[in-house]
Design an enzyme around this catalytic site. Structure first.
Site, PDB file in Angstrom:
ATOM      1  N   ASP A   1      15.715   5.162  -8.782  1.00 39.49           N
ATOM      2  CA  ASP A   1      14.407   5.801  -8.766  1.00 39.49           C
ATOM      3  C   ASP A   1      14.225   6.765  -9.932  1.00 39.49           C
ATOM      4  O   ASP A   1      13.189   6.750 -10.607  1.00 39.49           O
ATOM      5  CB  ASP A   1      14.218   6.539  -7.443  1.00 39.49           C
TER       6      ASP A   1
ATOM      7  N   CYS B   1       0.823  -1.215   0.000  1.00 42.09           N
ATOM      8  CA  CYS B   1       0.000   0.000   0.000  1.00 42.09           C
ATOM      9  C   CYS B   1       0.855   1.264   0.000  1.00 42.09           C
ATOM     10  O   CYS B   1       0.609   2.211   0.754  1.00 42.09           O
ATOM     11  CB  CYS B   1      -0.952  -0.015   1.182  1.00 42.09           C
TER      12      CYS B   1
ATOM     13  N   LEU C   1       6.483  -2.465  -4.222  1.00 45.55           N
ATOM     14  CA  LEU C   1       7.259  -2.763  -3.023  1.00 45.55           C
ATOM     15  C   LEU C   1       8.658  -2.157  -3.112  1.00 45.55           C
ATOM     16  O   LEU C   1       9.138  -1.818  -4.206  1.00 45.55           O
ATOM     17  CB  LEU C   1       7.377  -4.278  -2.854  1.00 45.55           C
TER      18      LEU C   1
ATOM     19  N   ALA D   1       0.702   3.310  -5.127  1.00 43.83           N
ATOM     20  CA  ALA D   1      -0.422   2.397  -5.338  1.00 43.83           C
ATOM     21  C   ALA D   1      -1.739   3.145  -5.446  1.00 43.83           C
ATOM     22  O   ALA D   1      -2.684   2.671  -6.090  1.00 43.83           O
ATOM     23  CB  ALA D   1      -0.482   1.369  -4.208  1.00 43.83           C
ATOM     24  N   ARG D   2      -1.829   4.329  -4.839  1.00 40.86           N
ATOM     25  CA  ARG D   2      -3.044   5.139  -4.957  1.00 40.86           C
ATOM     26  C   ARG D   2      -3.262   5.540  -6.418  1.00 40.86           C
ATOM     27  O   ARG D   2      -4.395   5.532  -6.919  1.00 40.86           O
ATOM     28  CB  ARG D   2      -2.941   6.380  -4.084  1.00 40.86           C
TER      29      ARG D   2
ATOM     30  N   LYS E   1       9.194   0.267 -10.915  1.00 39.31           N
ATOM     31  CA  LYS E   1      10.606   0.460 -11.201  1.00 39.31           C
ATOM     32  C   LYS E   1      11.306   1.105 -10.020  1.00 39.31           C
ATOM     33  O   LYS E   1      10.640   1.743  -9.206  1.00 39.31           O
ATOM     34  CB  LYS E   1      10.817   1.287 -12.479  1.00 39.31           C
TER      35      LYS E   1
END
Length: 364
Positions: free
Chosen positions: A190, A17, A82, A21-22, A105
């Site tokens: 990132d 979460c 994750l 994920a939102r 990613k």
């Protein structure tokens, strides 16, 4: 939001979460061939809070363990937002449970881990795709058409991309992207993922001859990269590319492509300024006028409308491929894992160059 697009929509489970994920919950709802079936967190309370915060319907199952989503027969595909250090474990398990894998990613800490994931997907006949959203925007396809035209653009000679933002003190204290046990690649993984992906996209995923990191690098006390730059060289095409990625600079998402006859520039290649349309500047045949007091042409603003945001287009394309496998016995599309692997290989090479004291690393 499934409709008549497919008799049975692709049923997604979200494993973890995280904040990103939102965005994917919304994308799954917007995509016409997808529906959200389940979410999971390591804590059932956190999963319930996530469901409430995002106004998820009561039909979405809420689990207090990642493995419960993988065991759910009503889930066709999983999205895994994750920490990178957990990707290989949960992506492999998902593939072994015959769940198609949409993986955030960077895909892995190194190509060895990614190869384990891709082999699990291949051997279990499931589709793999990483969560790079901008590939799926209609603007991206329009740019590819232009840079592929030898007359108006010509051979690509140079590329520059950047992905930067100025992070907060809370970010540097608590965010997983600066924790060596969670996301040890830091800004290179990132943000550099986007920059390298854009460069390889422009070069049709041909790997460079060499990659070399530049000495201007900053790390936190734990050794995680906060800012770095690198240069890639294609000897056979005499093309050079550079990129910058940083948690320490003002927001930038620039991409510049220079061909023999034309150029393209945009300031928002990762996240468009607007959801419903995006633009880039295109110039071809530019020359200086007499006495070099001006140009013969101005950059053309090329605007591309989009009915869906790029993350929903990504979900729609992924679900289309999954449906082909599920309902028609199609083979998974190998293009997406191949693109991810090429990007991971360059990430690895840049990191190795840093570790070697900024020496060039050859690919072949």
């Amino acid at each position: 939001m499934a409709d008549d697009y497919s008799p049975t929509p692709i049923r997604f489970g979200i494993v973890g979460c995280a904040d990103i994920a939102r965005k994917l919950c919304r994308a799954i709802n917007l995509a016409p061939n997808s529906t959200l079936s389940a979410i999971a967190s390591r804590s059932i309370d956190k999963a319930k809070r996530f469901a409430s915060k995002n106004s998820l319907p009561e039909t979405v199952k809420i689990y207090g363990g990642y493995d419960q989503v993988l065991e759910d027969p009503c889930v066709d595909a999983v999205y895994l937002p994750l920490p990178t250090s957990l990707h290989v474990q949960w992506a492999v398990l998902a593939a072994q449970r015959k769940k198609h894998v949409l993986l955030e990613k960077p895909t892995a800490l190194d190509v060895g881990e990614l190869d384990q994931i891709l082999e699990a997907c291949r051997s279990n006949g499931v589709q793999f795709m990483d969560g790079t959203m901008w590939y799926h925007h209609l603007r991206t396809a329009k740019m590819k058409d232009l840079i592929s035209d030898p007359k108006i653009f010509g051979q690509i000679k140079s590329i520059h991309s950047s992905s930067t933002y100025s992070a907060t003190p809370e970010f540097f204290e608590n965010n997983i992207r600066v924790k060596p046990d969670l996301d040890s690649l830091g800004a290179l993984g990132d943000l550099g993922w986007y920059c390298i992906g854009a460069i390889l996209w422009a070069m049709d995923y041909q790997l460079p001859k060499t990659a070399v990191a530049l000495p201007a690098i900053e790390r936190n006390p734990a050794g995680v990269i906060l800012s770095c730059s690198a240069c890639l060289h294609w000897e056979n095409r005499q093309t050079v590319a550079t990129f910058d990625c940083s948690f320490l600079s003002a927001v930038s998402m620039d991409l510049t492509l220079q061909g023999f006859n034309g150029s393209i520039h945009l300031d928002d290649f990762i996240i468009p300024f607007r959801e419903d349309s995006a633009f880039f500047e295109f110039t071809t045949g530019a020359k200086f006028v007499d006495l070099h007091i001006g140009w013969n042409v101005k950059p053309e603003r090329v605007e591309v409308a989009s009915q869906l945001p790029q993350e929903a287009l990504m979900v729609e394309e992924f679900a289309r491929l999954v449906r082909g496998v599920r309902d028609f016995g199609s083979s998974p599309d190998s293009k997406w894992p191949e693109r991810s692997r090429a990007t991971q290989l360059v990430i690895d090479a840049v990191k190795r160059s840093i570790d070697l004291g900024f020496k060039p690393v050859s690919f072949y």
